[in-house]
Scaffold this active site. Sequence first.
Site, mmCIF file in Angstrom:
data_model
loop_
_atom_site.group_PDB
_atom_site.id
_atom_site.type_symbol
_atom_site.label_atom_id
_atom_site.label_comp_id
_atom_site.label_asym_id
_atom_site.label_seq_id
_atom_site.Cartn_x
_atom_site.Cartn_y
_atom_site.Cartn_z
ATOM 1 N N ARG A 239 15.743 -1.728 6.510
ATOM 2 C CA ARG A 239 15.641 -1.089 7.823
ATOM 3 C C ARG A 239 14.507 -0.071 7.791
ATOM 4 O O ARG A 239 14.378 0.711 6.838
ATOM 5 C CB ARG A 239 16.951 -0.396 8.208
ATOM 6 C CG ARG A 239 18.095 -1.362 8.516
ATOM 7 C CD ARG A 239 17.876 -2.111 9.820
ATOM 8 N NE ARG A 239 18.943 -3.059 10.104
ATOM 9 C CZ ARG A 239 18.900 -4.354 9.811
ATOM 10 N NH1 ARG A 239 17.835 -4.859 9.209
ATOM 11 N NH2 ARG A 239 19.907 -5.138 10.113
ATOM 12 N N GLU A 268 9.698 -0.397 15.664
ATOM 13 C CA GLU A 268 9.272 -1.795 15.643
ATOM 14 C C GLU A 268 8.950 -2.243 17.064
ATOM 15 O O GLU A 268 9.817 -2.170 17.927
ATOM 16 C CB GLU A 268 10.372 -2.684 15.058
ATOM 17 C CG GLU A 268 10.587 -2.473 13.575
ATOM 18 C CD GLU A 268 11.535 -3.494 12.972
ATOM 19 O OE1 GLU A 268 12.042 -4.378 13.709
ATOM 20 O OE2 GLU A 268 11.777 -3.423 11.761
ATOM 21 N N HIS A 287 9.098 -8.278 10.754
ATOM 22 C CA HIS A 287 10.554 -8.455 10.641
ATOM 23 C C HIS A 287 10.929 -9.942 10.637
ATOM 24 O O HIS A 287 11.694 -10.419 11.485
ATOM 25 C CB HIS A 287 11.266 -7.730 11.785
ATOM 26 C CG HIS A 287 12.668 -7.334 11.446
ATOM 27 N ND1 HIS A 287 13.264 -6.211 11.937
ATOM 28 C CD2 HIS A 287 13.613 -7.918 10.645
ATOM 29 C CE1 HIS A 287 14.515 -6.111 11.471
ATOM 30 N NE2 HIS A 287 14.739 -7.146 10.690
#
Length: 330
Positions: A239, A268, A287
Amino acid sequence: MSRPRVFVARRIPAAGLDRIVAVCDAEVWPEQLPPPYEVIRKKIADCDGLVSLLTDKIDGALLDAAPRLKVVSNFAVGFNNVDVPAATSRGVCIGNTPGALTDATADLAFALMIAAARRVVESAFDARAGNWKTWEPLGYLGLDMAGKTLGIVGMGRIGYAMAKRAHGGWGMNVLYHDEIRNEKAEADFGARQVDLDTLLKDSDFISVHASLTDSSRGLFGAKEFAKMKRTAVFVNSARGPLVDQKALAAALKAGTIFAAGLDVTDPEPPAPDDPILHLPNCVVAPHIASATHSTRDGMAEICADNLIAGVSGKPLRAWVNPEVGEKRRR
């Protein structure tokens, strides 16, 4: 009987979505970007179920706007986007998708580690830009991995899978930091549980697989990077908020550590001018750890199982707060 109403906050693979649509009266958000918080709030006002993603904030106020809601099926192994205590107190089941993405995430973390250590992306960009002039004896020198020490922060399923790849394939020594001892990793790979300072000081490579909690937020900052070897490679596929991103960029720019590989950032995506995107010794992926066909299909199947079970009053396949079921049985 009328079919349960559900809102799906993003289009997920057909392996799960087709099953949801077959059983439920489902509205699927069609856009690439996630629906705004207020849109979700309105959409679930009369819904029995919700499929959410990590980008969707699920808090008490949103749950209060959906008095019929029985289940939130999160399309992720993590659930830090969900206020689980708030859901539990309101009798709303929370599901996630563990297990399906273990190997894919470990593969990606290892790929980032190799790419950062061997300067793969930096050299590939130079080749495309016409900067590859000849074979250079001193060009793009990176780091060896065989026999080195890998420090794993968070020795759960994914951390174990990462250790398996490193120890079995490259003969790496494994250190790990976790509140819970992993005796299997110790027996299988000779992994040694150490405190975080020891791991930072002794590891050649550091791979983060910890959960994001209030206590782990910002776990890696300037002090932690200063304790690492100047030849250290730092990898985060867990994370983004576990890391102080400005501190990481500063450490990479100053040569405090050798390189980094990131599959997650904070936020993000980062702003286009974020230094983390423009450092030659930092590999950033958008990601994609779980981005394989079989992995995303597996996640979608678990997500569908959780949703359908939840709206039907049955136990979830992967249940974050099973105490809700215990309360219902009383």
